[in-house]
Design a protein around this motif. Structure first.
Motif, PDB file in Angstrom:
ATOM      1  N   ARG A   1     -95.298  94.350 -50.395  1.00  0.00           N
ATOM      2  CA  ARG A   1     -95.693  93.588 -51.456  1.00  0.00           C
ATOM      3  C   ARG A   1     -95.315  92.571 -51.855  1.00  0.00           C
ATOM      4  O   ARG A   1     -95.351  92.190 -53.316  1.00  0.00           O
ATOM      5  N   VAL A   2     -94.543  91.179 -51.095  1.00  0.00           N
ATOM      6  CA  VAL A   2     -93.717  90.935 -51.681  1.00  0.00           C
ATOM      7  C   VAL A   2     -93.739  89.540 -52.637  1.00  0.00           C
ATOM      8  O   VAL A   2     -93.037  89.047 -53.026  1.00  0.00           O
ATOM      9  N   LEU A   3     -95.460  88.702 -52.531  1.00  0.00           N
ATOM     10  CA  LEU A   3     -95.583  87.893 -52.972  1.00  0.00           C
ATOM     11  C   LEU A   3     -95.273  87.888 -54.700  1.00  0.00           C
ATOM     12  O   LEU A   3     -95.997  88.949 -54.547  1.00  0.00           O
ATOM     13  N   GLU A   4     -94.826  87.092 -55.181  1.00  0.00           N
ATOM     14  CA  GLU A   4     -95.455  86.858 -56.877  1.00  0.00           C
ATOM     15  C   GLU A   4     -96.014  86.324 -57.077  1.00  0.00           C
ATOM     16  O   GLU A   4     -96.359  86.448 -58.252  1.00  0.00           O
ATOM     17  N   GLY A   5     -96.568  85.023 -56.892  1.00  0.00           N
ATOM     18  CA  GLY A   5     -97.266  84.185 -57.500  1.00  0.00           C
ATOM     19  C   GLY A   5     -97.277  82.793 -56.197  1.00  0.00           C
ATOM     20  O   GLY A   5     -96.889  82.660 -55.047  1.00  0.00           O
TER      21      GLY A   5
ATOM     22  N   LEU B   1     -92.650  85.058 -46.287  1.00  0.00           N
ATOM     23  CA  LEU B   1     -92.950  83.546 -45.575  1.00  0.00           C
ATOM     24  C   LEU B   1     -94.162  83.850 -44.579  1.00  0.00           C
ATOM     25  O   LEU B   1     -95.176  82.941 -44.902  1.00  0.00           O
ATOM     26  N   MET B   2     -94.464  84.871 -44.094  1.00  0.00           N
ATOM     27  CA  MET B   2     -95.464  85.123 -43.332  1.00  0.00           C
ATOM     28  C   MET B   2     -96.631  85.258 -44.088  1.00  0.00           C
ATOM     29  O   MET B   2     -97.822  84.914 -43.436  1.00  0.00           O
ATOM     30  N   HIS B   3     -95.977  86.156 -45.304  1.00  0.00           N
ATOM     31  CA  HIS B   3     -97.593  86.263 -46.107  1.00  0.00           C
ATOM     32  C   HIS B   3     -98.368  85.640 -46.608  1.00  0.00           C
ATOM     33  O   HIS B   3     -99.342  84.831 -46.610  1.00  0.00           O
ATOM     34  N   LEU B   4     -96.971  84.232 -46.740  1.00  0.00           N
ATOM     35  CA  LEU B   4     -97.483  82.612 -47.312  1.00  0.00           C
ATOM     36  C   LEU B   4     -98.596  82.091 -46.445  1.00  0.00           C
ATOM     37  O   LEU B   4     -99.551  81.970 -46.750  1.00  0.00           O
ATOM     38  N   PHE B   5     -98.346  81.783 -45.455  1.00  0.00           N
ATOM     39  CA  PHE B   5     -99.259  81.427 -44.263  1.00  0.00           C
ATOM     40  C   PHE B   5    -100.470  81.969 -44.252  1.00  0.00           C
ATOM     41  O   PHE B   5    -101.499  81.038 -44.011  1.00  0.00           O
ATOM     42  N   ALA B   6    -100.826  83.574 -44.081  1.00  0.00           N
ATOM     43  CA  ALA B   6    -102.168  84.033 -44.707  1.00  0.00           C
ATOM     44  C   ALA B   6    -102.851  83.873 -46.478  1.00  0.00           C
ATOM     45  O   ALA B   6    -103.861  83.550 -45.565  1.00  0.00           O
TER      46      ALA B   6
ATOM     47  N   ASP C   1    -108.031  87.462 -39.875  1.00  0.00           N
ATOM     48  CA  ASP C   1    -106.842  88.111 -40.042  1.00  0.00           C
ATOM     49  C   ASP C   1    -105.958  87.202 -38.903  1.00  0.00           C
ATOM     50  O   ASP C   1    -105.933  87.109 -37.984  1.00  0.00           O
ATOM     51  N   LEU C   2    -103.968  87.392 -39.674  1.00  0.00           N
ATOM     52  CA  LEU C   2    -103.123  86.825 -38.870  1.00  0.00           C
ATOM     53  C   LEU C   2    -101.803  88.146 -38.898  1.00  0.00           C
ATOM     54  O   LEU C   2    -101.791  88.982 -39.409  1.00  0.00           O
TER      55      LEU C   2
END
Length: 497
Positions: A374-378, A417-422, A435-436
């Motif tokens: 769960r890498v994204l912060e914001g 970066l991949m989570h950013l796209f989703a 879902d991607l």
């Protein structure tokens, strides 16, 4: 007069100086000047070079010695003594200079260049039983560089040979070879496990043709990151993640060419999933082959293959390719190619920010990812075809028993970066986004590794959009605005649960 009578084999074109005469006369007829000239080239030459460089940040000192320094050779007492003295000099520096790697390479006959290529010398080597001892010059060049960068630093004498003559010998150095429980020794190369955590063993290493075949066994017991990587809730078992497959590729190429910097990957394809059920080990084979490079860069084709698994969980004899692509190697660089006008500004965004707790809620509702994945912060916001966010890079114990791993790149930065796209489609609630899952990328380059606790800004621009999926360009920058990682044409395909 005895020469004309000494032709041991009919195939010889000329008579040979006999061994009995060599033993009797060579040393007797060698003048002090003959001995001194040969010794000065090797011993004094190395000593003068050392004196000129020792106060200028000297880190490596390599010398070409000879296997004759160990086994001797009839008629070459001066040559053997010179190489033995040279080797002893380097061994003394290894013992007395902390941080200086000194290597005396005891060379065998070299194929492809030099005196040993002479047909009569080769015939003499054959008569002495050393025909198979030849090492090709291309092999030697690779072994030379590999020994400097990955060889045990306190091992100053390195004998390079495919075979040795049948001679009597006495062990004069009974110390145990350099190795500990956290080290691996592969093909004569010793490295710490934390430096190459994704390489378990090497089955074949061909320096001349630039090919490596290695293996890695994935399991939840040893690979602690696995239990956190279940991208979708419906999945029965965790998957080997694409970011760790990329790390495996980078390590394989680095092991093959340790003297070159790993710069990135290109033409990466995510072919098939690699599931890792609890209490099951999944063996994978890594194949790395050198290809023609571009300008100063070298390319290596890489594959990660694994045995298929049946619906009941049985390992099959059939193997499939899970990931493939190319690793880019070359001179070390700290700057990435400029992407003019790529930055995503506030004026490009038309949706509000997404706070950390909202992102965690979205992870919980939409995915099976946990913990370190769960890498994204914001999320700063999105706009038509653009999205911007940030992450704080965290280092954890990813491999059981290894508290600090030195990855070749920053894997969780690519994951972010991949989570950013989703999240772009989740925020904009566009129809048919679904879902991607990652399918591959044209190229990824990185300038450096991200430090533990460092905050990075993430930016992405939509390149194309079709019924099957989307393609993005993306980058991560540090607080000074310098690009750390750039991803070109990252393909994400739709997946219906």
């Amino acid at each position: 007069l005895w020469l004309e009578d000494h032709k041991p084999f009919k195939l010889l074109k000329h008579p040979l100086v006999s061994g009995i005469m060599a033993v009797e006369t060579f040393l007797e007829h060698m003048t002090p000047e003959d001995f001194k000239k040969v010794l000065e080239v090797k011993f004094n030459g190395a000593w003068n070079l050392y004196r000129a460089s020792k106060d200028r940040g000297l880190r490596f000192f390599a010398a070409l010695s000879s296997i004759g320094a160990v086994q001797g050779n009839v008629g070459q007492a001066n040559y053997c003594a010179a190489n033995r003295s040279l080797s002893a000099l380097l061994r003394s520096w290894t013992a007395s200079h902390e941080g200086l790697v000194s290597k005396a390479l005891m060379l065998p006959p070299i194929e492809g260049t030099g005196m040993a290529e002479d047909p009569e010398v080769r015939e003499l080597m054959k008569l002495k039983g050393l025909e198979s001892a030849f090492v090709h010059a291309d092999d030697l060049a690779q072994i030379f560089c590999k020994e400097l960068f990955l060889g045990p630093p306190r091992q100053s004498w390195v004998i390079l040979a495919r075979t040795f003559p049948a001679v009597k010998g006495t062990l004069v150095d009974s110390k145990e070879s350099y190795r500990d429980e956290e080290s691996h020794v592969l093909d004569g190369v010793c490295f710490e496990r934390r430096d190459l955590p994704m390489i378990e063993a090497v089955d074949r290493l061909d320096f001349k043709n630039g090919e490596l075949v290695a293996k890695r066994t994935f399991s939840q017991a040893s690979d602690l990151w696995l239990e956190d990587h279940k991208p979708f809730k419906l999945l029965k078992h965790p998957l080997v993640s694409g970011i760790m497959a990329v790390e495996t590729f980078l390590e394989a190429a680095h092991l093959l060419y340790p003297y070159l910097a790993v710069l990135g990957v290109r033409r990466l394809k995510f072919e098939d999933i690699l599931e890792c059920p609890q209490d099951m080990e999944r063996e994978a084979r890594i194949i790395c082959r050198r290809q023609e490079g571009r300008s100063q860069e070298l390319l290596c084709d890489v594959q990660l293959n694994s045995a298929d698994i049946s619906p009941s969980g049985r390992i099959l004899d059939r193997w499939s390719t899970n990931y493939q692509g190319q690793v880019i190697l070359g001179p070390r660089t700290t700057d990435l190619p400029l992407w003019p006008e790529f930055a995503v500004g506030t004026e490009d965004l038309d949706t509000g920010p997404m706070e950390p707790h909202e992102i965690q809620d979205s992870y919980e509702k939409r995915t099976g990812l946990r913990g370190r994945y769960r890498v994204l912060e914001g999320i700063h916001g999105t706009g038509p075809g653009v999205v911007k966010g940030d992450m704080v890079y965290r280092e954890q114990e990813d491999i059981a028993g290894l508290d600090r791993i030195r990855y070749q790149y920053s894997p969780y930065l690519l994951e972010a970066l991949m989570h950013l796209f989703a999240f772009y489609f989740a925020i904009r609630q566009e129809e048919g986004s679904g879902d991607l899952i990652p399918a591959g990328m044209e190229e990824m380059r990185f300038a450096r590794s991200v430090r533990d606790g460092e905050r990075c800004t993430l930016e992405a621009r939509l390149r194309s959009h079709d019924d099957q999926g989307v393609t993005w360009d993306a980058r991560a920058v540090d607080k000074g605005g310098t690009a750390i990682m750039q991803v070109l044409s990252m393909r994400m395909n739709r997946f219906s649960q």
